[in-house]
Design an enzyme around this catalytic site. Structure first.
Site, PDB file in Angstrom:
ATOM      1  N   ASN A   1      11.076   4.889  -2.250  1.00  0.00           N
ATOM      2  CA  ASN A   1      10.642   3.629  -1.646  1.00  0.00           C
ATOM      3  C   ASN A   1      11.749   2.971  -0.842  1.00  0.00           C
ATOM      4  O   ASN A   1      12.936   3.168  -1.099  1.00  0.00           O
ATOM      5  CB  ASN A   1      10.150   2.661  -2.723  1.00  0.00           C
ATOM      6  CG  ASN A   1       8.883   3.157  -3.392  1.00  0.00           C
ATOM      7  OD1 ASN A   1       8.258   4.091  -2.901  1.00  0.00           O
ATOM      8  ND2 ASN A   1       8.515   2.542  -4.495  1.00  0.00           N
TER       9      ASN A   1
ATOM     10  N   PRO B   1       0.822  -1.218   0.000  1.00  0.00           N
ATOM     11  CA  PRO B   1       0.000   0.000   0.000  1.00  0.00           C
ATOM     12  C   PRO B   1       0.853   1.263   0.000  1.00  0.00           C
ATOM     13  O   PRO B   1       1.933   1.293   0.597  1.00  0.00           O
ATOM     14  CB  PRO B   1      -0.816  -0.106   1.297  1.00  0.00           C
ATOM     15  CG  PRO B   1      -0.064  -1.053   2.165  1.00  0.00           C
ATOM     16  CD  PRO B   1       0.678  -1.978   1.259  1.00  0.00           C
ATOM     17  N   ASP B   2       0.407   2.310  -0.699  1.00  0.00           N
ATOM     18  CA  ASP B   2       1.115   3.592  -0.624  1.00  0.00           C
ATOM     19  C   ASP B   2       0.548   4.382   0.550  1.00  0.00           C
ATOM     20  O   ASP B   2      -0.162   3.830   1.395  1.00  0.00           O
ATOM     21  CB  ASP B   2       1.037   4.355  -1.961  1.00  0.00           C
ATOM     22  CG  ASP B   2      -0.383   4.745  -2.337  1.00  0.00           C
ATOM     23  OD1 ASP B   2      -1.308   4.544  -1.511  1.00  0.00           O
ATOM     24  OD2 ASP B   2      -0.573   5.261  -3.453  1.00  0.00           O
ATOM     25  N   PHE B   3       0.843   5.672   0.638  1.00  0.00           N
ATOM     26  CA  PHE B   3       0.352   6.473   1.749  1.00  0.00           C
ATOM     27  C   PHE B   3      -0.959   7.182   1.422  1.00  0.00           C
ATOM     28  O   PHE B   3      -1.885   7.207   2.211  1.00  0.00           O
ATOM     29  CB  PHE B   3       1.395   7.533   2.134  1.00  0.00           C
ATOM     30  CG  PHE B   3       2.500   6.991   3.001  1.00  0.00           C
ATOM     31  CD1 PHE B   3       2.454   5.709   3.507  1.00  0.00           C
ATOM     32  CD2 PHE B   3       3.580   7.797   3.331  1.00  0.00           C
ATOM     33  CE1 PHE B   3       3.467   5.215   4.317  1.00  0.00           C
ATOM     34  CE2 PHE B   3       4.598   7.315   4.140  1.00  0.00           C
ATOM     35  CZ  PHE B   3       4.547   6.035   4.627  1.00  0.00           C
ATOM     36  N   ARG B   4      -1.009   7.809   0.226  1.00  0.00           N
ATOM     37  CA  ARG B   4      -2.090   8.767  -0.006  1.00  0.00           C
ATOM     38  C   ARG B   4      -3.194   8.332  -0.964  1.00  0.00           C
ATOM     39  O   ARG B   4      -4.099   9.107  -1.232  1.00  0.00           O
ATOM     40  CB  ARG B   4      -1.489  10.111  -0.462  1.00  0.00           C
ATOM     41  CG  ARG B   4      -0.696  10.764   0.647  1.00  0.00           C
ATOM     42  CD  ARG B   4      -0.022  12.041   0.231  1.00  0.00           C
ATOM     43  NE  ARG B   4       0.786  12.570   1.318  1.00  0.00           N
ATOM     44  CZ  ARG B   4       2.005  12.143   1.622  1.00  0.00           C
ATOM     45  NH1 ARG B   4       2.566  11.187   0.922  1.00  0.00           N
ATOM     46  NH2 ARG B   4       2.669  12.664   2.636  1.00  0.00           N
TER      47      ARG B   4
ATOM     48  N   ASP C   1      11.421  -0.472  -0.182  1.00  0.00           N
ATOM     49  CA  ASP C   1      11.097  -1.902  -0.277  1.00  0.00           C
ATOM     50  C   ASP C   1      12.137  -2.760  -0.992  1.00  0.00           C
ATOM     51  O   ASP C   1      12.035  -3.984  -0.985  1.00  0.00           O
ATOM     52  CB  ASP C   1       9.718  -2.080  -0.923  1.00  0.00           C
ATOM     53  CG  ASP C   1       9.593  -1.375  -2.272  1.00  0.00           C
ATOM     54  OD1 ASP C   1      10.582  -1.337  -3.033  1.00  0.00           O
ATOM     55  OD2 ASP C   1       8.496  -0.859  -2.566  1.00  0.00           O
TER      56      ASP C   1
ATOM     57  N   HIS D   1      15.129   7.394   0.927  1.00  0.00           N
ATOM     58  CA  HIS D   1      14.598   7.185   2.271  1.00  0.00           C
ATOM     59  C   HIS D   1      15.087   5.886   2.909  1.00  0.00           C
ATOM     60  O   HIS D   1      14.485   5.383   3.841  1.00  0.00           O
ATOM     61  CB  HIS D   1      13.064   7.240   2.240  1.00  0.00           C
ATOM     62  CG  HIS D   1      12.548   8.605   1.857  1.00  0.00           C
ATOM     63  ND1 HIS D   1      11.301   8.811   1.321  1.00  0.00           N
ATOM     64  CD2 HIS D   1      13.127   9.824   1.931  1.00  0.00           C
ATOM     65  CE1 HIS D   1      11.135  10.111   1.081  1.00  0.00           C
ATOM     66  NE2 HIS D   1      12.232  10.743   1.433  1.00  0.00           N
TER      67      HIS D   1
HETATM   68  P1  NAD Z   1       2.214   8.737  -1.839  1.00  0.00           P
HETATM   69  O1  NAD Z   1       1.425   7.658  -1.192  1.00  0.00           O
HETATM   70  O2  NAD Z   1       2.174  10.083  -1.258  1.00  0.00           O
HETATM   71  O3  NAD Z   1       1.727   8.897  -3.351  1.00  0.00           O
HETATM   72  C1  NAD Z   1       1.593   7.791  -4.207  1.00  0.00           C
HETATM   73  C2  NAD Z   1       1.106   8.310  -5.564  1.00  0.00           C
HETATM   74  O4  NAD Z   1       1.140   7.236  -6.481  1.00  0.00           O
HETATM   75  C3  NAD Z   1      -0.338   8.830  -5.535  1.00  0.00           C
HETATM   76  O5  NAD Z   1      -0.407  10.015  -6.307  1.00  0.00           O
HETATM   77  C4  NAD Z   1      -1.130   7.692  -6.208  1.00  0.00           C
HETATM   78  O6  NAD Z   1      -2.252   8.151  -6.901  1.00  0.00           O
HETATM   79  C5  NAD Z   1      -0.099   7.145  -7.154  1.00  0.00           C
HETATM   80  N1  NAD Z   1      -0.265   5.726  -7.470  1.00  0.00           N
HETATM   81  C6  NAD Z   1      -0.643   4.715  -6.654  1.00  0.00           C
HETATM   82  N2  NAD Z   1      -0.599   3.543  -7.305  1.00  0.00           N
HETATM   83  C7  NAD Z   1      -0.200   3.827  -8.574  1.00  0.00           C
HETATM   84  C8  NAD Z   1       0.040   3.036  -9.729  1.00  0.00           C
HETATM   85  N3  NAD Z   1      -0.138   1.706  -9.726  1.00  0.00           N
HETATM   86  N4  NAD Z   1       0.453   3.664 -10.853  1.00  0.00           N
HETATM   87  C9  NAD Z   1       0.625   5.016 -10.896  1.00  0.00           C
HETATM   88  N5  NAD Z   1       0.406   5.811  -9.835  1.00  0.00           N
HETATM   89  C10 NAD Z   1       0.009   5.219  -8.683  1.00  0.00           C
HETATM   90  O7  NAD Z   1       3.698   8.189  -1.990  1.00  0.00           O
HETATM   91  P2  NAD Z   1       5.084   8.979  -2.160  1.00  0.00           P
HETATM   92  O8  NAD Z   1       4.888  10.170  -3.027  1.00  0.00           O
HETATM   93  O9  NAD Z   1       6.084   7.981  -2.500  1.00  0.00           O
HETATM   94  O10 NAD Z   1       5.423   9.562  -0.717  1.00  0.00           O
HETATM   95  C11 NAD Z   1       5.204   8.819   0.452  1.00  0.00           C
HETATM   96  C12 NAD Z   1       6.382   8.291   1.222  1.00  0.00           C
HETATM   97  O11 NAD Z   1       5.988   6.992   1.532  1.00  0.00           O
HETATM   98  C13 NAD Z   1       7.710   8.112   0.576  1.00  0.00           C
HETATM   99  O12 NAD Z   1       8.597   8.852   1.302  1.00  0.00           O
HETATM  100  C14 NAD Z   1       8.079   6.626   0.746  1.00  0.00           C
HETATM  101  O13 NAD Z   1       9.292   6.516   1.442  1.00  0.00           O
HETATM  102  C15 NAD Z   1       7.031   6.078   1.646  1.00  0.00           C
HETATM  103  N6  NAD Z   1       6.443   4.771   1.302  1.00  0.00           N
HETATM  104  C16 NAD Z   1       7.156   3.809   0.668  1.00  0.00           C
HETATM  105  C17 NAD Z   1       6.580   2.605   0.336  1.00  0.00           C
HETATM  106  C18 NAD Z   1       7.404   1.567  -0.352  1.00  0.00           C
HETATM  107  O14 NAD Z   1       8.597   1.489  -0.128  1.00  0.00           O
HETATM  108  N7  NAD Z   1       6.805   0.748  -1.225  1.00  0.00           N
HETATM  109  C19 NAD Z   1       5.231   2.378   0.638  1.00  0.00           C
HETATM  110  C20 NAD Z   1       4.505   3.379   1.302  1.00  0.00           C
HETATM  111  C21 NAD Z   1       5.130   4.579   1.619  1.00  0.00           C
END
Ligand code: NAD
Ligand code: ZN
Length: 242
Positions: free
Chosen positions: A108, A37-40, A110, A125
């Site tokens: 990321n 899962p992402d954050f937003r 991961d 990060h």
């Molecule tokens: P965010 O959650 O703020 O934004 C993610 C963006 O990606 C959103 O605009 C969303 O609409 C878009 N998105 C989601 N799935 C998508 C897809 N399949 N294709 C295209 N777009 C897609 O994330 P961010 O900008 O990376 O900032 C959040 C922080 O969260 C970062 O600093 C990161 O370190 C951390 N984080 C990392 C992980 C990971 O390592 N996988 C996971 C969660 C959060």
């Protein structure tokens, strides 16, 4: 794929073919198609309900004051050791092998770009893959955190801390400086899967002065670049179609 996406992909294909020094800058959206899962997003971590807001749990203050609860959250939500790379990770690794892509700069933690075969990866990060004892500096694999319960401890008694940048902590200045350099030297910058809300990472795109700027994201990010080609869609689907 709708018509607009197809047109965007056709344009991106031309850009990729003409590029010799692309840089990819990405975020959590790159790994949602791998099940992380992402954050937003709609189903992102920030929309779920917890005792504390995730921004606070992922801060250094929280880590120091509520170490055990930090690790509970971390193991459950951040430590995705079984996740596999998706089409986006693989395509970027392929472009690097073909000599078109200079580096992946990622927010990321991961480790999926490396798992897909990318070698030039700058992790702004940090990474869940690196963990060190806060007292003696001994390194530990991520599995050690996953398999322990409560607060993971070193043989010396120190707390084992993941090498991920928490809120309130500074970024690694070497990684940051190298990222600026790579973006300044790039002929094409592809930004994908990031809301561009987290600073200072998001401001890195301002250093780009090359020819082609591309954004691939579900929904427009918080900032943009001049003359950008925006493709609204899932990055794994878009990149595998290029
Ligand atoms: P965010 O959650 O703020 O934004 C993610 C963006 O990606 C959103 O605009 C969303 O609409 C878009 N998105 C989601 N799935 C998508 C897809 N399949 N294709 C295209 N777009 C897609 O994330 P961010 O900008 O990376 O900032 C959040 C922080 O969260 C970062 O600093 C990161 O370190 C951390 N984080 C990392 C992980 C990971 O390592 N996988 C996971 C969660 C959060
Ligand atoms: Zn130790």
């Amino acid at each position: 794929m709708d018509k607009r996406q197809e047109e965007g992909i056709a344009r991106l294909r031309e850009i990729v073919q003409a590029s010799k020094k692309m840089v990819f800058f990405g975020g959590a959206g790159v790994s949602t198609e791998s099940g992380i899962p992402d954050f937003r997003s709609q189903d992102g971590l920030y929309r779920q309900k917890y005792k504390y807001p995730p921004e606070y749990i992922l801060s250094r203050t929280f880590f120091d004051r509520h170490t055990e609860e930090f690790f509970e959250f971390y193991r459950e939500k951040m430590l995705c050791l079984n996740a596999q790379p998706n089409a986006a990770h693989y395509k970027l690794a392929q472009w690097e092998r073909e000599g078109r892509l200079a580096a992946v700069i990622t927010q990321n933690i991961d480790g999926l770009h490396q798992k897909a075969g990318s070698r030039a990866v700058l992790e702004l990060h940090g990474s869940i893959r690196r963990n060190v004892c806060m007292d003696c500096g001994a390194p530990y694999p991520a599995e050690r955190i996953a398999e322990s319960s409560g607060i993971p401890r070193c043989g010396c008694g120190g707390v084992i801390k993941p090498d991920v940048v928490l809120y309130e902590e500074p970024l690694d200045q070497t990684v940051l400086a190298r990222s600026v350099e790579l973006i300044e030297e790039a002929d094409t910058l592809i930004v994908g899967g990031t809301s561009l809300n987290v600073q200072p990472a998001a401001s890195l795109i301002d250093f780009f002065r090359g020819e082609h700027a591309v954004v691939i994201n579900r929904g427009a990010p918080a900032r943009s670049m001049q003359g950008v080609l925006f493709i609204d869609g899932k990055i794994g689907e878009v990149l595998s179609a290029v």
